[in-house]
Design a protein around this motif. Structure first.
Motif, PDB file in Angstrom:
ATOM      1  N   ILE A 102       0.811  -1.141   0.136  1.00  0.00           N
ATOM      2  CA  ILE A 102       0.049   0.093  -0.162  1.00  0.00           C
ATOM      3  C   ILE A 102       0.907   1.279  -0.081  1.00  0.00           C
ATOM      4  O   ILE A 102       1.882   1.326   0.717  1.00  0.00           O
ATOM      5  CB  ILE A 102      -1.076  -0.024   1.184  1.00  0.00           C
ATOM      6  N   TYR A 103       0.364   2.315  -0.531  1.00  0.00           N
ATOM      7  CA  TYR A 103       0.999   3.521  -0.838  1.00  0.00           C
ATOM      8  C   TYR A 103       0.731   4.329   0.427  1.00  0.00           C
ATOM      9  O   TYR A 103      -0.282   4.728   0.654  1.00  0.00           O
ATOM     10  CB  TYR A 103       0.842   3.878  -2.084  1.00  0.00           C
ATOM     11  N   ALA A 104       1.861   4.645   1.024  1.00  0.00           N
ATOM     12  CA  ALA A 104       1.580   5.803   2.187  1.00  0.00           C
ATOM     13  C   ALA A 104       2.476   6.831   1.975  1.00  0.00           C
ATOM     14  O   ALA A 104       3.870   6.915   2.243  1.00  0.00           O
ATOM     15  CB  ALA A 104       2.031   4.958   3.537  1.00  0.00           C
ATOM     16  N   PRO A 105       2.071   7.883   1.342  1.00  0.00           N
ATOM     17  CA  PRO A 105       2.856   8.751   0.958  1.00  0.00           C
ATOM     18  C   PRO A 105       3.396  10.023   2.227  1.00  0.00           C
ATOM     19  O   PRO A 105       2.481   9.977   2.958  1.00  0.00           O
ATOM     20  CB  PRO A 105       1.943   9.757   0.142  1.00  0.00           C
TER      21      PRO A 105
END
Lengths: 135, 427
Positions: free
Chosen positions: A15-18
Protein backbone atom coordinates in the motif's frame (compact mmCIF):
# COMPACT_ATOMS: atom_id res chain seq x y z
CA UNK A 1 -14.34 -13.54 1.99
CA UNK A 2 -11.05 -15.19 2.76
CA UNK A 3 -9.87 -14.43 -0.74
CA UNK A 4 -10.87 -10.84 -0.23
CA UNK A 5 -8.87 -10.72 2.96
CA UNK A 6 -5.79 -12.12 1.28
CA UNK A 7 -6.16 -9.66 -1.53
CA UNK A 8 -6.47 -6.90 0.99
CA UNK A 9 -3.35 -8.15 2.73
CA UNK A 10 -1.48 -8.14 -0.52
CA UNK A 11 -2.70 -4.69 -1.17
CA UNK A 12 -1.81 -3.62 2.32
CA UNK A 13 1.68 -4.96 1.87
CA UNK A 14 2.27 -2.79 -1.12
CA UNK A 15 0.00 0.00 0.00
CA UNK A 16 1.17 3.41 -0.84
CA UNK A 17 1.64 5.64 2.14
CA UNK A 18 2.82 8.99 0.88
CA UNK A 19 5.08 10.75 3.28
CA UNK A 20 6.67 14.12 3.40
CA UNK A 21 9.99 14.50 1.70
CA UNK A 22 12.59 13.87 4.35
CA UNK A 23 15.39 16.33 4.30
CA UNK A 24 18.69 15.77 5.96
CA UNK A 25 20.71 18.51 7.58
CA UNK A 26 22.05 19.64 4.23
CA UNK A 27 18.56 20.06 2.86
CA UNK A 28 18.99 17.27 0.36
CA UNK A 29 15.92 15.16 -0.16
CA UNK A 30 16.38 11.67 1.20
CA UNK A 31 14.80 8.67 -0.39
CA UNK A 32 11.32 8.11 1.02
CA UNK A 33 10.19 4.62 0.23
CA UNK A 34 6.81 3.30 1.15
CA UNK A 35 6.53 0.34 -1.19
CA UNK A 36 8.42 -2.87 -1.40
CA UNK A 37 10.60 -2.56 -4.45
CA UNK A 38 8.97 -5.41 -6.37
CA UNK A 39 6.80 -8.48 -5.96
CA UNK A 40 9.82 -10.77 -5.57
CA UNK A 41 10.83 -8.79 -2.56
CA UNK A 42 7.32 -9.09 -1.20
CA UNK A 43 7.38 -12.85 -1.64
CA UNK A 44 10.72 -12.97 0.12
CA UNK A 45 9.23 -11.04 3.01
CA UNK A 46 6.35 -13.51 3.22
CA UNK A 47 8.76 -16.44 3.25
CA UNK A 48 10.76 -14.91 6.04
CA UNK A 49 7.65 -14.35 8.12
CA UNK A 50 6.45 -17.90 7.58
CA UNK A 51 9.85 -19.34 8.32
CA UNK A 52 9.81 -17.49 11.61
CA UNK A 53 6.42 -18.99 12.47
CA UNK A 54 7.36 -22.59 11.77
CA UNK A 55 10.91 -22.38 13.01
CA UNK A 56 10.35 -24.21 16.32
CA UNK A 57 8.27 -26.96 14.81
CA UNK A 58 10.76 -27.59 12.04
CA UNK A 59 13.59 -27.70 14.55
CA UNK A 60 11.88 -30.31 16.69
CA UNK A 61 10.86 -32.54 13.82
CA UNK A 62 14.31 -32.32 12.36
CA UNK A 63 15.76 -33.30 15.72
CA UNK A 64 13.63 -36.45 15.56
CA UNK A 65 14.74 -37.19 12.05
CA UNK A 66 18.43 -36.58 12.38
CA UNK A 67 19.36 -39.06 15.09
CA UNK A 68 20.26 -42.71 15.27
CA UNK A 69 18.59 -43.54 18.57
CA UNK A 70 14.91 -43.44 17.78
CA UNK A 71 13.34 -46.24 15.72
CA UNK A 72 13.26 -45.73 12.01
CA UNK A 73 9.49 -45.99 11.78
CA UNK A 74 9.19 -42.86 13.85
CA UNK A 75 11.73 -41.13 11.72
CA UNK A 76 9.83 -42.00 8.58
CA UNK A 77 6.69 -40.54 10.03
CA UNK A 78 8.61 -37.39 10.96
CA UNK A 79 9.85 -37.17 7.35
CA UNK A 80 6.34 -37.19 6.08
CA UNK A 81 5.28 -34.61 8.59
CA UNK A 82 7.93 -32.13 7.70
CA UNK A 83 7.19 -32.55 4.01
CA UNK A 84 3.54 -31.73 4.74
CA UNK A 85 4.39 -28.32 6.13
CA UNK A 86 3.91 -25.36 3.78
CA UNK A 87 6.71 -24.90 1.34
CA UNK A 88 7.40 -21.29 2.24
CA UNK A 89 8.08 -22.21 5.86
CA UNK A 90 11.53 -23.58 5.16
CA UNK A 91 14.32 -21.07 5.61
CA UNK A 92 16.20 -22.39 2.60
CA UNK A 93 13.88 -20.52 0.29
CA UNK A 94 14.86 -17.17 1.77
CA UNK A 95 17.14 -15.15 -0.47
CA UNK A 96 19.13 -12.28 0.91
CA UNK A 97 18.20 -9.61 -1.52
CA UNK A 98 19.42 -6.07 -1.63
CA UNK A 99 17.25 -3.95 0.57
CA UNK A 100 17.12 -0.99 -1.77
CA UNK A 101 17.05 -2.57 -5.21
CA UNK A 102 15.93 -6.17 -4.52
CA UNK A 103 18.95 -7.47 -6.42
CA UNK A 104 19.38 -11.19 -5.61
CA UNK A 105 23.05 -11.35 -6.40
CA UNK A 106 26.06 -9.33 -5.31
CA UNK A 107 24.60 -8.52 -1.93
CA UNK A 108 26.96 -7.88 0.96
CA UNK A 109 25.49 -9.46 4.04
CA UNK A 110 26.75 -6.88 6.51
CA UNK A 111 25.03 -3.99 4.83
CA UNK A 112 22.23 -5.89 3.11
CA UNK A 113 22.99 -3.87 0.00
CA UNK A 114 23.94 -4.86 -3.48
CA UNK A 115 27.40 -3.94 -4.68
CA UNK A 116 26.16 -1.21 -6.93
CA UNK A 117 24.15 0.59 -4.25
CA UNK A 118 26.95 0.14 -1.77
CA UNK A 119 29.43 1.69 -4.12
CA UNK A 120 27.08 4.56 -4.88
CA UNK A 121 26.51 5.40 -1.25
CA UNK A 122 30.14 4.99 -0.29
CA UNK A 123 31.22 7.33 -3.05
CA UNK A 124 28.78 9.93 -1.82
CA UNK A 125 30.07 9.60 1.72
CA UNK A 126 26.85 8.10 3.07
CA UNK A 127 28.53 5.04 4.61
CA UNK A 128 30.22 5.81 7.87
CA UNK A 129 33.81 4.58 8.04
CA UNK A 130 34.02 3.29 4.49
CA UNK A 131 37.00 4.48 2.48
CA UNK A 132 38.29 3.69 -0.93
CA UNK A 133 41.00 1.17 -0.60
CA UNK A 134 44.52 2.24 -1.27
CA UNK A 135 47.64 0.68 -0.12
CA UNK B 1 -70.51 35.68 24.29
CA UNK B 2 -68.38 38.48 23.14
CA UNK B 3 -66.03 38.33 20.34
CA UNK B 4 -63.26 40.82 20.02
CA UNK B 5 -62.11 42.70 17.02
CA UNK B 6 -59.36 40.97 15.19
CA UNK B 7 -56.85 42.88 13.23
CA UNK B 8 -54.48 41.81 10.63
CA UNK B 9 -51.38 43.87 10.33
CA UNK B 10 -50.42 43.87 6.72
CA UNK B 11 -46.87 43.53 5.60
CA UNK B 12 -47.57 44.37 2.03
CA UNK B 13 -44.89 45.73 -0.14
CA UNK B 14 -46.99 47.13 -2.90
CA UNK B 15 -50.10 48.89 -1.92
CA UNK B 16 -51.65 48.65 -5.28
CA UNK B 17 -51.64 44.90 -5.32
CA UNK B 18 -52.17 43.94 -1.74
CA UNK B 19 -55.33 44.81 -0.01
CA UNK B 20 -55.74 43.42 3.41
CA UNK B 21 -59.15 43.14 4.77
CA UNK B 22 -59.86 42.90 8.37
CA UNK B 23 -63.13 41.74 9.59
CA UNK B 24 -64.76 42.37 12.82
CA UNK B 25 -66.11 39.35 14.47
CA UNK B 26 -69.71 39.69 15.29
CA UNK B 27 -70.51 40.49 18.83
CA UNK B 28 -73.36 38.89 20.45
CA UNK B 29 -75.17 41.19 22.69
CA UNK B 30 -77.47 39.94 25.32
CA UNK B 31 -79.31 43.05 26.12
CA UNK B 32 -80.31 45.01 23.16
CA UNK B 33 -81.63 48.41 23.50
CA UNK B 34 -83.19 48.68 20.17
CA UNK B 35 -86.67 49.53 19.19
CA UNK B 36 -87.05 46.73 16.65
CA UNK B 37 -86.24 43.59 18.55
CA UNK B 38 -89.00 41.33 17.68
CA UNK B 39 -87.41 37.97 17.37
CA UNK B 40 -85.19 37.08 20.23
CA UNK B 41 -82.69 38.08 22.76
CA UNK B 42 -79.61 37.43 20.76
CA UNK B 43 -78.83 39.47 17.79
CA UNK B 44 -76.11 39.50 15.24
CA UNK B 45 -74.20 42.38 13.93
CA UNK B 46 -71.82 42.00 11.06
CA UNK B 47 -69.64 44.70 9.82
CA UNK B 48 -66.65 44.71 7.62
CA UNK B 49 -63.90 47.16 8.27
CA UNK B 50 -61.66 48.14 5.46
CA UNK B 51 -58.58 50.12 6.00
CA UNK B 52 -55.17 50.85 4.59
CA UNK B 53 -51.88 49.99 6.17
CA UNK B 54 -51.42 53.37 7.72
CA UNK B 55 -54.65 53.09 9.54
CA UNK B 56 -53.60 50.21 11.73
CA UNK B 57 -52.93 52.17 14.82
CA UNK B 58 -55.78 54.61 14.46
CA UNK B 59 -58.67 52.26 14.74
CA UNK B 60 -59.69 51.29 18.21
CA UNK B 61 -59.26 47.69 19.13
CA UNK B 62 -62.19 46.59 21.15
CA UNK B 63 -65.70 47.04 19.97
CA UNK B 64 -67.15 43.96 21.40
CA UNK B 65 -69.12 45.57 24.12
CA UNK B 66 -70.68 48.31 22.09
CA UNK B 67 -74.27 48.18 21.20
CA UNK B 68 -75.55 47.69 17.75
CA UNK B 69 -76.10 51.32 17.16
CA UNK B 70 -72.67 52.16 18.40
CA UNK B 71 -71.10 49.59 16.19
CA UNK B 72 -73.04 50.84 13.28
CA UNK B 73 -71.98 54.37 13.84
CA UNK B 74 -68.44 53.34 14.46
CA UNK B 75 -68.29 51.32 11.35
CA UNK B 76 -69.69 54.15 9.36
CA UNK B 77 -67.12 56.40 10.91
CA UNK B 78 -64.35 53.98 10.18
CA UNK B 79 -65.45 53.48 6.71
CA UNK B 80 -65.71 57.18 6.20
CA UNK B 81 -62.22 57.56 7.53
CA UNK B 82 -60.95 54.82 5.29
CA UNK B 83 -62.76 56.32 2.42
CA UNK B 84 -61.25 59.67 3.09
CA UNK B 85 -57.82 58.15 3.23
CA UNK B 86 -58.26 56.32 -0.04
CA UNK B 87 -57.57 57.88 -3.35
CA UNK B 88 -60.12 58.46 -5.97
CA UNK B 89 -63.63 59.68 -5.68
CA UNK B 90 -65.19 56.97 -7.73
CA UNK B 91 -63.92 54.32 -5.46
CA UNK B 92 -65.33 56.25 -2.58
CA UNK B 93 -68.70 56.26 -4.13
CA UNK B 94 -68.50 52.58 -4.81
CA UNK B 95 -67.48 51.88 -1.31
CA UNK B 96 -70.19 54.07 0.05
CA UNK B 97 -72.69 52.12 -1.92
CA UNK B 98 -71.24 48.88 -0.74
CA UNK B 99 -71.12 50.06 2.84
CA UNK B 100 -74.73 50.99 2.67
CA UNK B 101 -75.62 47.71 1.17
CA UNK B 102 -73.59 45.86 3.72
CA UNK B 103 -75.18 47.79 6.51
CA UNK B 104 -78.61 47.33 5.14
CA UNK B 105 -78.19 43.63 5.02
CA UNK B 106 -77.29 43.24 8.62
CA UNK B 107 -80.24 45.29 9.60
CA UNK B 108 -82.47 43.03 7.59
CA UNK B 109 -80.78 40.09 9.11
CA UNK B 110 -81.55 41.42 12.51
CA UNK B 111 -85.18 41.65 11.66
CA UNK B 112 -85.44 38.11 10.40
CA UNK B 113 -82.56 36.13 11.71
CA UNK B 114 -83.04 34.10 14.80
CA UNK B 115 -79.77 32.48 15.79
CA UNK B 116 -79.29 30.12 18.62
CA UNK B 117 -75.57 30.13 19.22
CA UNK B 118 -74.48 29.06 15.74
CA UNK B 119 -72.58 30.96 13.15
CA UNK B 120 -74.30 31.99 10.00
CA UNK B 121 -72.86 31.66 6.57
CA UNK B 122 -72.17 35.33 6.37
CA UNK B 123 -70.54 35.37 9.77
CA UNK B 124 -68.13 32.71 8.76
CA UNK B 125 -67.32 34.47 5.55
CA UNK B 126 -67.02 37.75 7.30
CA UNK B 127 -64.81 36.34 9.98
CA UNK B 128 -62.27 34.98 7.58
CA UNK B 129 -59.25 37.04 6.79
CA UNK B 130 -58.50 37.32 3.15
CA UNK B 131 -55.20 38.16 1.56
CA UNK B 132 -55.55 39.39 -1.96
CA UNK B 133 -52.58 39.42 -4.21
CA UNK B 134 -54.31 38.98 -7.49
CA UNK B 135 -57.86 38.71 -8.54
CA UNK B 136 -57.52 35.17 -9.73
CA UNK B 137 -56.02 33.99 -6.50
CA UNK B 138 -58.78 35.59 -4.56
CA UNK B 139 -61.38 33.93 -6.65
CA UNK B 140 -59.89 30.52 -6.05
CA UNK B 141 -59.65 31.14 -2.34
CA UNK B 142 -63.18 32.32 -2.19
CA UNK B 143 -64.31 29.33 -4.12
CA UNK B 144 -62.70 27.03 -1.63
CA UNK B 145 -64.13 28.87 1.30
CA UNK B 146 -67.55 29.06 -0.17
CA UNK B 147 -67.48 25.37 -0.91
CA UNK B 148 -66.37 24.54 2.56
CA UNK B 149 -68.90 26.76 4.16
CA UNK B 150 -71.62 25.54 1.90
CA UNK B 151 -70.83 21.96 2.66
CA UNK B 152 -70.67 22.61 6.35
CA UNK B 153 -73.83 24.52 6.70
CA UNK B 154 -75.99 22.69 4.27
CA UNK B 155 -78.17 21.35 6.95
CA UNK B 156 -79.32 24.29 8.94
CA UNK B 157 -82.29 25.49 10.80
CA UNK B 158 -85.20 27.27 9.28
CA UNK B 159 -83.85 30.60 10.34
CA UNK B 160 -80.80 30.03 8.20
CA UNK B 161 -82.85 29.23 5.21
CA UNK B 162 -84.84 32.35 5.72
CA UNK B 163 -81.71 34.45 5.54
CA UNK B 164 -80.66 32.64 2.45
CA UNK B 165 -84.00 33.20 0.89
CA UNK B 166 -83.65 36.86 1.76
CA UNK B 167 -80.33 36.94 -0.03
CA UNK B 168 -81.84 35.27 -2.96
CA UNK B 169 -84.50 37.92 -3.22
CA UNK B 170 -81.86 40.59 -3.03
CA UNK B 171 -79.86 39.08 -5.88
CA UNK B 172 -82.58 37.97 -8.17
CA UNK B 173 -80.79 39.15 -11.25
CA UNK B 174 -77.59 37.28 -10.55
CA UNK B 175 -79.22 34.11 -9.48
CA UNK B 176 -81.54 33.97 -12.43
CA UNK B 177 -78.82 32.49 -14.56
CA UNK B 178 -77.73 29.92 -12.04
CA UNK B 179 -80.92 28.09 -11.39
CA UNK B 180 -79.09 24.83 -11.88
CA UNK B 181 -76.76 25.52 -9.00
CA UNK B 182 -77.37 24.92 -5.36
CA UNK B 183 -78.96 27.92 -3.64
CA UNK B 184 -76.47 27.61 -0.82
CA UNK B 185 -73.62 27.94 -3.22
CA UNK B 186 -75.25 30.91 -4.83
CA UNK B 187 -75.69 32.60 -1.50
CA UNK B 188 -72.10 31.88 -0.55
CA UNK B 189 -70.88 33.20 -3.87
CA UNK B 190 -72.81 36.38 -3.51
CA UNK B 191 -71.63 36.92 0.03
CA UNK B 192 -68.06 36.30 -1.00
CA UNK B 193 -68.35 38.61 -3.93
CA UNK B 194 -69.62 41.32 -1.68
CA UNK B 195 -66.24 41.57 -0.04
CA UNK B 196 -64.53 42.22 -3.31
CA UNK B 197 -64.03 45.45 -5.12
CA UNK B 198 -65.96 44.88 -8.30
CA UNK B 199 -68.90 43.17 -6.83
CA UNK B 200 -71.18 42.38 -9.69
CA UNK B 201 -68.44 41.25 -12.00
CA UNK B 202 -66.84 39.09 -9.35
CA UNK B 203 -70.12 37.50 -8.56
CA UNK B 204 -70.84 36.65 -12.14
CA UNK B 205 -67.43 35.11 -12.58
CA UNK B 206 -67.81 33.11 -9.40
CA UNK B 207 -71.11 31.72 -10.49
CA UNK B 208 -69.70 30.89 -13.85
CA UNK B 209 -66.87 28.97 -12.22
CA UNK B 210 -69.36 27.12 -10.07
CA UNK B 211 -71.35 26.12 -13.08
CA UNK B 212 -68.24 24.88 -14.83
CA UNK B 213 -67.22 22.81 -11.89
CA UNK B 214 -70.62 21.31 -11.53
CA UNK B 215 -70.67 20.33 -15.17
CA UNK B 216 -67.24 18.81 -14.82
CA UNK B 217 -68.15 16.75 -11.79
CA UNK B 218 -71.29 15.53 -13.45
CA UNK B 219 -69.34 14.49 -16.49
CA UNK B 220 -66.89 12.64 -14.31
CA UNK B 221 -69.68 10.90 -12.51
CA UNK B 222 -71.22 9.77 -15.74
CA UNK B 223 -67.83 8.64 -16.90
CA UNK B 224 -68.13 10.67 -20.03
CA UNK B 225 -64.72 12.16 -20.54
CA UNK B 226 -65.28 12.95 -24.17
CA UNK B 227 -67.00 16.14 -23.20
CA UNK B 228 -63.86 17.33 -21.50
CA UNK B 229 -62.89 19.12 -24.64
CA UNK B 230 -66.08 21.07 -24.50
CA UNK B 231 -65.46 21.97 -20.91
CA UNK B 232 -61.87 22.92 -21.46
CA UNK B 233 -62.80 25.11 -24.40
CA UNK B 234 -64.91 27.17 -22.12
CA UNK B 235 -62.19 27.62 -19.54
CA UNK B 236 -59.96 30.59 -19.47
CA UNK B 237 -56.29 30.31 -20.07
CA UNK B 238 -54.29 31.17 -17.00
CA UNK B 239 -51.30 33.42 -17.21
CA UNK B 240 -48.44 33.44 -14.76
CA UNK B 241 -47.58 36.81 -13.36
CA UNK B 242 -44.31 38.34 -14.43
CA UNK B 243 -44.42 37.22 -17.99
CA UNK B 244 -43.92 40.65 -19.42
CA UNK B 245 -40.16 40.86 -19.15
CA UNK B 246 -39.46 37.23 -19.91
CA UNK B 247 -35.96 37.21 -21.32
CA UNK B 248 -34.31 33.79 -21.44
CA UNK B 249 -31.72 33.34 -18.76
CA UNK B 250 -28.79 32.99 -21.12
CA UNK B 251 -29.84 35.61 -23.59
CA UNK B 252 -26.86 37.20 -25.27
CA UNK B 253 -26.96 40.95 -25.12
CA UNK B 254 -25.04 43.13 -27.47
CA UNK B 255 -22.96 46.15 -26.78
CA UNK B 256 -22.49 49.03 -29.16
CA UNK B 257 -19.39 47.49 -30.64
CA UNK B 258 -21.23 44.38 -31.68
CA UNK B 259 -19.58 42.04 -29.19
CA UNK B 260 -22.07 39.91 -27.40
CA UNK B 261 -21.88 39.19 -23.74
CA UNK B 262 -23.75 36.88 -21.43
CA UNK B 263 -24.33 37.61 -17.86
CA UNK B 264 -21.58 36.21 -15.73
CA UNK B 265 -23.01 33.88 -13.21
CA UNK B 266 -21.75 31.72 -10.43
CA UNK B 267 -23.35 29.26 -8.15
CA UNK B 268 -25.74 31.88 -6.85
CA UNK B 269 -27.66 31.95 -10.09
CA UNK B 270 -28.34 28.26 -9.87
CA UNK B 271 -29.54 28.68 -6.35
CA UNK B 272 -31.71 31.56 -7.41
CA UNK B 273 -33.17 29.44 -10.19
CA UNK B 274 -33.89 26.74 -7.71
CA UNK B 275 -35.60 29.24 -5.50
CA UNK B 276 -37.60 30.69 -8.33
CA UNK B 277 -39.66 27.58 -8.55
CA UNK B 278 -42.18 28.15 -5.84
CA UNK B 279 -41.85 24.96 -3.93
CA UNK B 280 -39.26 22.33 -4.62
CA UNK B 281 -40.74 19.92 -2.15
CA UNK B 282 -44.43 19.48 -2.72
CA UNK B 283 -46.62 19.68 0.29
CA UNK B 284 -48.23 16.31 -0.22
CA UNK B 285 -46.30 13.08 -0.34
CA UNK B 286 -46.87 10.88 -3.34
CA UNK B 287 -46.13 7.68 -1.41
CA UNK B 288 -44.50 6.02 -4.35
CA UNK B 289 -41.54 4.71 -2.40
CA UNK B 290 -41.65 3.18 1.01
CA UNK B 291 -39.08 4.44 3.47
CA UNK B 292 -36.12 2.09 3.71
CA UNK B 293 -35.01 0.67 6.99
CA UNK B 294 -31.42 1.10 8.11
CA UNK B 295 -31.11 -2.35 9.63
CA UNK B 296 -29.97 -4.05 6.48
CA UNK B 297 -27.35 -1.46 5.83
CA UNK B 298 -25.81 -1.73 9.27
CA UNK B 299 -25.13 -5.48 9.13
CA UNK B 300 -23.49 -5.45 5.76
CA UNK B 301 -21.15 -2.63 6.70
CA UNK B 302 -19.66 -4.55 9.60
CA UNK B 303 -19.19 -7.79 7.73
CA UNK B 304 -16.16 -7.02 5.60
CA UNK B 305 -14.06 -3.90 5.33
CA UNK B 306 -14.42 -2.32 1.93
CA UNK B 307 -11.76 -0.57 -0.03
CA UNK B 308 -13.18 2.72 1.10
CA UNK B 309 -12.69 1.68 4.71
CA UNK B 310 -9.10 0.80 4.02
CA UNK B 311 -8.57 4.07 2.27
CA UNK B 312 -10.11 5.95 5.14
CA UNK B 313 -8.00 4.12 7.66
CA UNK B 314 -4.92 4.91 5.65
CA UNK B 315 -5.78 8.56 5.40
CA UNK B 316 -6.53 8.70 9.10
CA UNK B 317 -3.19 7.20 9.95
CA UNK B 318 -1.47 9.68 7.67
CA UNK B 319 -3.19 12.65 9.23
CA UNK B 320 -2.52 11.52 12.78
CA UNK B 321 1.11 10.57 12.14
CA UNK B 322 3.36 13.50 12.72
CA UNK B 323 6.20 13.38 10.25
CA UNK B 324 9.72 13.49 11.69
CA UNK B 325 11.22 16.86 11.14
CA UNK B 326 14.80 15.65 11.10
CA UNK B 327 16.96 12.53 11.08
CA UNK B 328 17.01 12.22 14.84
CA UNK B 329 13.26 12.07 15.04
CA UNK B 330 13.24 9.58 12.22
CA UNK B 331 15.67 7.35 14.11
CA UNK B 332 13.57 7.67 17.23
CA UNK B 333 10.51 6.62 15.27
CA UNK B 334 12.31 3.61 13.82
CA UNK B 335 13.59 2.59 17.23
CA UNK B 336 10.08 2.67 18.59
CA UNK B 337 8.83 0.63 15.67
CA UNK B 338 11.60 -1.89 16.20
CA UNK B 339 13.39 -1.33 12.93
CA UNK B 340 16.45 0.10 14.61
CA UNK B 341 18.46 -1.34 17.43
CA UNK B 342 18.67 0.45 20.72
CA UNK B 343 21.93 2.24 21.26
CA UNK B 344 24.18 1.53 23.10
CA UNK B 345 23.83 -2.06 21.96
CA UNK B 346 22.24 -4.28 24.57
CA UNK B 347 22.42 -7.99 23.88
CA UNK B 348 19.74 -8.85 26.37
CA UNK B 349 17.14 -6.48 25.12
CA UNK B 350 13.64 -7.96 25.48
CA UNK B 351 14.94 -10.45 28.05
CA UNK B 352 14.88 -8.27 31.14
CA UNK B 353 12.65 -10.68 33.06
CA UNK B 354 15.01 -13.50 32.48
CA UNK B 355 17.63 -11.82 34.57
CA UNK B 356 15.59 -12.64 37.68
CA UNK B 357 15.40 -16.35 36.84
CA UNK B 358 18.05 -18.41 38.69
CA UNK B 359 20.55 -20.45 36.65
CA UNK B 360 19.54 -23.84 38.10
CA UNK B 361 16.25 -23.69 36.27
CA UNK B 362 18.11 -23.34 33.01
CA UNK B 363 20.48 -26.21 33.64
CA UNK B 364 18.69 -28.83 35.68
CA UNK B 365 15.86 -29.70 33.35
CA UNK B 366 15.80 -33.41 34.12
CA UNK B 367 13.02 -32.91 36.61
CA UNK B 368 10.75 -32.26 33.62
CA UNK B 369 11.60 -35.68 32.28
CA UNK B 370 10.26 -37.47 35.34
CA UNK B 371 6.65 -37.61 34.19
CA UNK B 372 5.39 -38.56 30.76
CA UNK B 373 8.58 -40.22 29.60
CA UNK B 374 9.81 -43.76 30.13
CA UNK B 375 12.82 -44.29 32.40
CA UNK B 376 14.68 -46.48 29.97
CA UNK B 377 14.80 -46.99 26.30
CA UNK B 378 15.65 -44.99 23.23
CA UNK B 379 13.07 -42.32 23.99
CA UNK B 380 14.69 -41.57 27.30
CA UNK B 381 18.09 -41.51 25.70
CA UNK B 382 16.84 -39.07 23.10
CA UNK B 383 15.22 -36.78 25.65
CA UNK B 384 18.34 -36.66 27.77
CA UNK B 385 20.24 -35.46 24.76
CA UNK B 386 17.58 -32.83 24.18
CA UNK B 387 17.80 -31.64 27.77
CA UNK B 388 21.60 -31.51 27.60
CA UNK B 389 21.41 -29.31 24.55
CA UNK B 390 18.80 -27.02 26.06
CA UNK B 391 20.81 -26.59 29.23
CA UNK B 392 23.67 -25.27 27.19
CA UNK B 393 21.56 -22.80 25.26
CA UNK B 394 21.83 -19.30 26.70
CA UNK B 395 19.58 -17.72 24.16
CA UNK B 396 16.30 -19.34 25.14
CA UNK B 397 14.11 -18.51 28.06
CA UNK B 398 13.06 -21.11 30.57
CA UNK B 399 9.56 -20.96 29.21
CA UNK B 400 10.72 -21.80 25.72
CA UNK B 401 12.70 -24.76 26.99
CA UNK B 402 9.71 -26.10 28.86
CA UNK B 403 7.62 -25.74 25.73
CA UNK B 404 10.14 -27.80 23.77
CA UNK B 405 10.00 -30.60 26.30
CA UNK B 406 6.23 -30.60 26.53
CA UNK B 407 5.95 -30.74 22.75
CA UNK B 408 8.05 -33.88 22.68
CA UNK B 409 5.96 -35.39 25.39
CA UNK B 410 2.76 -34.87 23.39
CA UNK B 411 4.38 -36.13 20.20
CA UNK B 412 5.50 -39.39 21.71
CA UNK B 413 2.17 -40.01 23.32
CA UNK B 414 0.41 -39.52 19.98
CA UNK B 415 2.68 -42.02 18.25
CA UNK B 416 2.54 -44.61 20.98
CA UNK B 417 1.20 -47.26 18.64
CA UNK B 418 4.06 -46.85 16.25
CA UNK B 419 6.55 -47.02 19.07
CA UNK B 420 4.99 -50.21 20.45
CA UNK B 421 5.33 -51.89 17.09
CA UNK B 422 9.01 -51.06 17.26
CA UNK B 423 9.21 -52.52 20.74
CA UNK B 424 9.70 -49.17 22.40
CA UNK B 425 7.41 -48.95 25.32
CA UNK B 426 6.25 -45.85 27.14
CA UNK B 427 5.44 -46.74 30.71
Amino acid sequence: MAANRIACMGLNALIYAPKQALRNCWGAVAQARSYYVDWRMLRDVKRRQMAFEYADERLRINALRKNTILPKELQEIADKEIAALPRDSCPVRIRNRCVLTSRPRGVKRRWRLSRIVFRHLADHNQMSGILRARW
Amino acid sequence: MHRLLSRTVSAARTRSLCVYECCVLPAKIDNVSRPFTGVGANTICTCTVRRCEKKDDAIPSNQGEATNLDTETKTTQLQEESLEANDGGSTQQQRNVKAEQVLSKPSQVKTDGAKSGKKSLLDLLGAMKVEVTSKRKLKNLKMKQSFESAVQYKSKSAAMESTISMFQKANVQASAQSEVLDPDLVAAASAAASTLLNRSRAESELLKQLRQRKALTEAQKKGDINNLGVLIADMKVGKTPGRQNAWPADQIRFDDDGQGYTRDRGITSELANVRKRRNIFPTKRLNIFSPTTDEQRGDSALAKPTLWDLDFANELSLTTNQMPRNGFEEMIQWTKEGKLWHYPINNEIGLEDEASVPFNEHIFLEKHLEEGFPRQGPVRHFMELVVAGLSRNPYLTVQQKKEHISWFRDYFHQREAVLNEADVYLN
